[in-house]
Design an enzyme around this catalytic site. Structure first.
Site: not given
Ligand code: GLA
Length: 400
Positions: A165, A223, A198-200
């Site tokens: 993450d 997310d 890393e969410w893009g």
């Molecule tokens: C981030 C990730 C999620 C999850 C949470 C856990 O937000 O993107 O998929 O793993 O952390 O805290």
């Protein structure tokens, strides 16, 4: 509800000479680990950090995996997410499990998962702490600066998968942080699927698949939430990235919400269909111990799963985005084509897709199979469908 009509124009031929020409020349190591998108379970979407996330739950999920036929359907990974660790490293500097949640330790879970012929995944963050907010300065320690030590520990647990993450990254550049863990994982000598999360934010589709990083998938978005609006937003961000996905390296629009209760069955079918046509990871995010039959039926649709898992490894391409109707086409290894037609709007829509738009040969005849109704009809390969609000129709088109 939607109904399907197939046009019955004369028969024509399939010009899908692409199957063999697009197959990867040879499977790389990444290809071997992730030849097709990962399938499995992750607890996060159903439990977040709540106390119910613990050893007995995970063991129960493993048992259900077998009992409900998910392993038979191709799901493999049992992945545990944030909040498994204790707030403090041990005296040697190693992570240790939270003793209340995992009194038997992490290795014991891995042993149990492996005893069922499944694979086991773990989570940490490329930061000083993981994502769960620090409470009284007691967040869970992250991997930044501890990559080698943590990777060795994970390998000693016999993990098969690491989700890495991006929280508490101290604003350090992303790529070196993900390279550091990638190198540490490879140095263990154990094949470990590397899920870059890393969410893009830094366009990981441009670098996370490089050998130095070795990412097998990368999150393309923030997310997901269990709402139609969230699923739709994420779909739109991910669908345009088709050129970056290939065997060994997949776009990851986040885990499935199917079964969690915030969407209708029609919307969950769209969610599953869209993820499959986008060759996305299929990571179940609902508690399988209490899943309702309608949700389970969606997750067990083997014909839709086969589209996601097709060995050609091409993410579907959107060929139309008009008036709230999206048409996505995915070539398949045997020369067939998968097509998803999605109505994002709040009103019913009548959609027609011509055979030429699908890139099919007008002179051939096809069998068009509806992968949700499981009806099939001969035809010229063109499609007509009435779509309920938020519904997706999904087809496999094969030359006759
Ligand atoms: C981030 C990730 C999620 C999850 C949470 C856990 O937000 O993107 O998929 O793993 O952390 O805290």
């Amino acid at each position: 509800m939607r109904s399907t009509r197939f046009s019955k124009l004369p028969t024509f031929a399939l010009a899908l000479a692409l199957a063999s020409s697009q197959l990867p020349a040879r499977a790389s190591e990444a290809g071997a680990l992730a030849a097709t998108p990962q399938m499995g379970f992750n607890n996060w979407n159903s439990t977040h950090c709540r106390a119910e996330f613990k050893e007995t739950m995970i063991r129960g999920i493993v048992d259900k995996f077998i009992e409900l036929g998910l392993k038979d359907a191709g799901y493999r990974y049992i992945n545990i997410d944030d909040c498994w660790a204790y707030w403090q490293r041990d005296k040697d500097g190693n992570l240790k499990p939270n003793p209340e949640r995992f009194p038997g330790g992490i290795k014991a879970i891995a042993v149990y998962v492996h005893s069922k012929g499944l694979k086991f995944g773990l989570y940490t963050s490329a930061g000083t702490f993981t994502c769960e907010p620090k409470q009284e300065n007691r967040g869970f320690p992250g991997g930044l600066g501890h990559e080698e030590r943590d990777a060795k520990l994970f390998a000693s647990y016999d993990i098969d998968y690491l989700k890495y993450d991006n929280c508490n990254n101290e604003k350090l550049p992303a790529k070196p942080r993900y390279v550091a863990m990638g190198e540490a994982l490879r140095a263990t000598g154990r094949p470990i699927f590397y899920s870059v999360c890393e969410w893009g934010e830094n366009k990981p589709w441009l670098w996370a698949g490089e050998a130095a990083v070795g990412g097998n998938s990368w999150r393309t978005t923030g997310d997901i939430e269990d709402t139609y609006a969230s699923m739709l937003k994420i779909f739109k961000l991910n669908v345009v990235l088709d050129q970056y996905a290939k065997p060994g390296h997949w776009n990851d629009p986040d885990m499935l919400e199917v079964g969690n209760g915030g969407m209708t069955d029609v919307e969950y079918r769209s969610h599953f269909s869209l993820w499959a046509i986008m060759a996305a990871p299929l990571l179940i995010g609902t508690d399988l111990r209490t899943i309702k039959p309608a949700a389970l039926e969606i997750l067990l649709n083997k014909e839709v799963i086969a589209i996601d898992q097709d060995p050609l490894g091409v993410q579907g391409k959107r060929i139309r985005d008009r008036d709230g109707v999206h048409v996505i086409v995915k070539p398949l290894a045997n020369g067939d084509r998968a097509v998803a037609i999605f109505n994002e709007t709040d009103t019913a829509r009548d959609a027609a897709v011509d055979v030429a738009e699908l890139g099919l040969d007008k002179s051939r005849q096809y069998t068009v199979r509806d992968l949700w109704s499981r009806e099939q009809h001969p035809g010229d390969g063109s499609l007509r469908v009435d779509l309920a609000p938020h519904a997706t129709a999904m087809y496999r088109i094969s030359a006759r």
